[in-house]
Design a protein around this motif. Structure first.
Motif, PDB file in Angstrom:
ATOM      1  N   ILE A 127     -24.704 -15.395 -39.137  1.00 32.08           N
ATOM      2  CA  ILE A 127     -24.163 -14.723 -37.939  1.00 32.08           C
ATOM      3  C   ILE A 127     -23.282 -13.551 -38.347  1.00 32.08           C
ATOM      4  N   ARG A 128     -22.469 -13.808 -39.424  1.00 33.51           N
ATOM      5  CA  ARG A 128     -21.568 -12.729 -39.864  1.00 33.51           C
ATOM      6  C   ARG A 128     -22.355 -11.495 -40.335  1.00 33.51           C
ATOM      7  N   LEU A 129     -23.404 -11.764 -41.101  1.00 34.95           N
ATOM      8  CA  LEU A 129     -24.217 -10.647 -41.593  1.00 34.95           C
ATOM      9  C   LEU A 129     -24.898  -9.911 -40.458  1.00 34.95           C
ATOM     10  N   ALA A 175     -24.959  -5.094 -37.134  1.00 31.93           N
ATOM     11  CA  ALA A 175     -25.056  -4.530 -35.778  1.00 31.93           C
ATOM     12  C   ALA A 175     -23.881  -3.604 -35.443  1.00 31.93           C
ATOM     13  N   LEU A 176     -22.817  -3.562 -36.279  1.00 35.97           N
ATOM     14  CA  LEU A 176     -21.660  -2.712 -35.989  1.00 35.97           C
ATOM     15  C   LEU A 176     -22.057  -1.222 -36.086  1.00 35.97           C
ATOM     16  N   SER A 190     -17.284 -10.475 -38.249  1.00 33.09           N
ATOM     17  CA  SER A 190     -18.067 -10.151 -39.454  1.00 33.09           C
ATOM     18  C   SER A 190     -17.247 -10.342 -40.719  1.00 33.09           C
ATOM     19  N   LYS A 191     -15.932 -10.371 -40.581  1.00 34.47           N
ATOM     20  CA  LYS A 191     -15.075 -10.618 -41.733  1.00 34.47           C
ATOM     21  C   LYS A 191     -14.751 -12.113 -41.893  1.00 34.47           C
ATOM     22  N   GLY A 192     -15.405 -12.972 -41.051  1.00 39.57           N
ATOM     23  CA  GLY A 192     -15.218 -14.421 -41.188  1.00 39.57           C
ATOM     24  C   GLY A 192     -14.237 -15.012 -40.211  1.00 39.57           C
ATOM     25  N   PHE A 193     -13.894 -14.312 -39.172  1.00 38.24           N
ATOM     26  CA  PHE A 193     -12.943 -14.821 -38.171  1.00 38.24           C
ATOM     27  C   PHE A 193     -13.581 -14.734 -36.795  1.00 38.24           C
ATOM     28  N   PRO A 194     -14.483 -15.676 -36.446  1.00 37.17           N
ATOM     29  CA  PRO A 194     -15.145 -15.604 -35.127  1.00 37.17           C
ATOM     30  C   PRO A 194     -14.126 -15.748 -34.005  1.00 37.17           C
TER      31      PRO A 194
END
Length: 624
Positions: free
Chosen positions: A527-529, A534-535, A579-583
């Motif tokens: 999901i992060r990738l 998508a950014l 994306s940095k691991g903090f949903p």
């Protein structure tokens, strides 16, 4: 002198020749005559030579002449009620009412509703003392409750199946001789089998049996007892011989012929019988045989249990109901009952050998064997088994059994016994490897002598029994220790197995959780990738459009910095943080001045609209 007086003289002379009489005189009850008998002289009656000794055969027993105080006699009762059996043990000084009181506690049936049946003397009162009934050691009774409703059954088929598995006691009265037989049959036995058994006991052929007491539903001899309508657990029947008028006339003619033959006989023929080589014993044997109705045991008896049933019935008819309780079954079964049980429950085995042709038989049975003291002592200390040696076939069969169980020495000793030395009483004690004959008691004895020899045998047996009990207790103690050790070892193995299984389950659970964690991490990374890809690209500092610079502090103290177009939606910031691991569903994004939760704002609004322009410092905080 009448014929009866001559017969009596021969009878008493025969007894005098074997049994010593006081002062050498035997008083006659016939005609007031005094008949002299030979005085007993020890020198003229030497004791028989002892049989060759053998360690596996005989142990001589010297009777211990002691006066034994009479102990209370204990009576055992097996009481049946429907599908239950209750064992009651009482002294013979108790009353019938005390038995009912015990049954009231066991069966939960009021005494007033209880009828206690099965007494050989008929119905008795509650106040009757048991001793006055002259009961044997073991007794079978049954309880009837006519005022109480029977238990309900689920279905007729279920009730029939239950009846097939039950035992019915049939109390059958032989009408001609006024004698009762208590016979047990299974519910699956047929009426025909009952009639055949009665034929064995009464010698009345089935076709000549006249019955009373069968239920109206018992119309076919092939019907089993369970479906014949008999009362459970006990049912009374009466049987007699069916005779025709022709048979009655024939019997009358035979009786008159017999009387004529006796009346024409000269009494001198009996007195002079010895001159023609006929001794007193033979005359006595013929006279006593004429009085007997049937043999004690059938010739060539195949089934020992059936033969002993007839023996017991005939013995009772001749000598009364007060007699030893004879074991019904094979000699091997008697061994099992006496010897092959726990040491505390073992008894001596007494084998009674009967012979109808011996002049001692009637006196021994009626005066010694049926004496109340002898019956009580045998019941308490012995298993009594009997056999009739009158017929050569039965004698040969017993000698075969004797040779197999006791050895050739004992068999040869019995084989050489003369007819006038019978009956014999063999006292057997079970040993670990063999059965030992402690004593052989001949018929020419007295009640006191018989009791002393029985007591001497019990004394020897008791000493051996105490040793056996000690050995058995020690063996059981060793076996208990071994069982406890085996049980402890088993429990230890089970504990180790349980611990191993628990460890394996724990490892499997950890592996499962690790797999779930890895799958979740892989999913989050994917999901992060996808969010990172998508950014939109980060705008440059010199851009024609307004740019907002955000500085985000993570929980670990690090800072994330990035530029966004002021027109960009707030969702893009959330995606960048995720994306940095903090949903954003696990963390909330807070602003400092004023303090507010940015994740609660509308993600579709622009950064300009939520006042995150031109620059802002935010920090991440984990949600509770």
């Amino acid at each position: 002198m009448s014929v009866s007086c001559h017969i009596c003289a021969v009878f008493q002379a025969a007894i005098n020749g074997v049994i010593p009489q006081e002062n050498g005189i035997l008083q006659s009850d016939y005609g007031g005559e005094t008949i002299p008998g030979p005085a007993f002289d020890p020198a003229s009656h030497p004791a028989p030579a002892p049989a060759p000794s053998s360690s596996s055969a005989f142990r001589p027993v010297m009777p211990s002449r002691q006066i034994v105080e009479r102990q209370p006699r204990m009576l055992d009762f097996r009481v049946e009620y429907r599908d239950r059996n209750v064992d009651v043990v009482l002294e013979d000084s108790c009353t019938v009412g005390e038995i009912k009181q015990i049954l009231e506690n066991e069966l939960q049936i009021p005494v007033s509703k209880m009828l206690l049946k099965g007494w050989k003397t008929g119905d008795v009162e509650d106040s009757t003392v048991l001793k006055s009934l002259h009961l044997p050691k073991n007794n079978s009774l049954y309880v009837l409750t006519p005022d109480l409703p029977p238990p309900s059954s689920s279905s007729h088929a279920g009730a029939l199946q239950e009846s097939l598995n039950q035992n019915f006691m049939l109390i059958i009265t032989h009408r001609e001789v006024q004698r009762e037989y208590n016979l047990n049959f299974s519910g699956s036995s047929t009426i025909q089998e009952v009639k055949r058994n009665v034929y064995d006991l009464t010698s009345i052929p089935v076709r000549h049996q006249l019955w009373e007491g069968w239920p109206a539903s018992a119309t076919d001899d092939s019907m089993c007892l369970a479906e014949s309508g008999l009362s459970y657990p006990c049912h009374r029947l009466t049987v007699g011989r069916r005779s025709s008028p022709a048979q009655t006339r024939e019997q009358s003619e035979e009786q008159s012929t017999d009387v004529h033959m006796v009346s024409d006989s000269d009494g001198d023929d009996f007195e002079d019988a010895s001159e023609f080589g006929v001794d007193d014993g033979e005359v006595f044997g013929m006279a006593s045989s004429a009085l007997r109705k049937s043999p004690m045991m059938p010739e060539n008896a195949e089934n020992e249990g059936d033969a002993l049933l007839q023996f017991t019935a005939e013995f009772s008819s001749r000598y009364g109901d007060c007699h030893p309780v004879f074991f019904i079954g094979s000699l091997e079964a008697a061994f099992q009952e006496a010897f092959y049980v726990k040491a505390r429950d073992r008894k001596l085995l007494a084998i009674y050998l009967h012979h109808d042709e011996s002049v001692l038989t009637n006196v021994f049975c009626s005066q010694m064997l049926c004496a109340e003291s002898v019956v009580s002592y045998l019941s308490q200390n012995f298993i009594t088994w009997a056999w009739d040696l009158t017929k050569d076939s039965n004698r040969a069969r017993f000698l075969t059994m004797c040779n197999r169980h006791f050895g050739s020495v004992v068999a040869q000793t019995i084989r050489t016994q003369k007819t006038d030395q019978f009956p014999l009483f063999l006292i057997i004690m079970g040993k670990r490897s063999s059965n030992e004959v402690l004593n052989v008691i001949q018929g020419n004895t007295t009640v006191d002598e018989l009791m002393m020899r029985l007591m001497a045998a019990v004394e020897i047996f008791t000493a051996q029994q105490q040793e056996d009990i000690k050995d058995e207790d020690e063996r059981e103690a060793r076996e208990n220790v071994k069982r406890e050790q085996d049980e402890a070892y088993r429990l230890s193995l089970e504990a180790d197995r349980a611990k191993r299984e628990a460890h394996e389950r724990e490892m499997a659970e950890q592996f499962r959780l690790e797999q779930i964690r890895k799958e979740q991490e892989e999913e989050r990374e994917a999901i992060r990738l996808s969010l990172e890809q998508a950014l939109p690209p980060e705008p440059k500092e010199e851009n024609a459009e307004p740019v907002s610079k955000l500085r985000i502090r993570t929980p670990s103290g690090e800072f994330l910095e990035r530029r966004f177009l002021a027109s960009s939606k707030l969702q893009i910031v959330f995606d960048f943080v995720a994306s940095k691991g903090f949903p954003w569903d696990e963390f909330k994004l807070l602003s400092t001045f004023p303090r507010r939760d940015v994740t609660q704002l509308d993600p579709n609004k622009s950064l300009l609209e939520v006042k995150l322009f031109p620059q802002e410092t935010l920090f991440l905080e984990a949600k509770e």
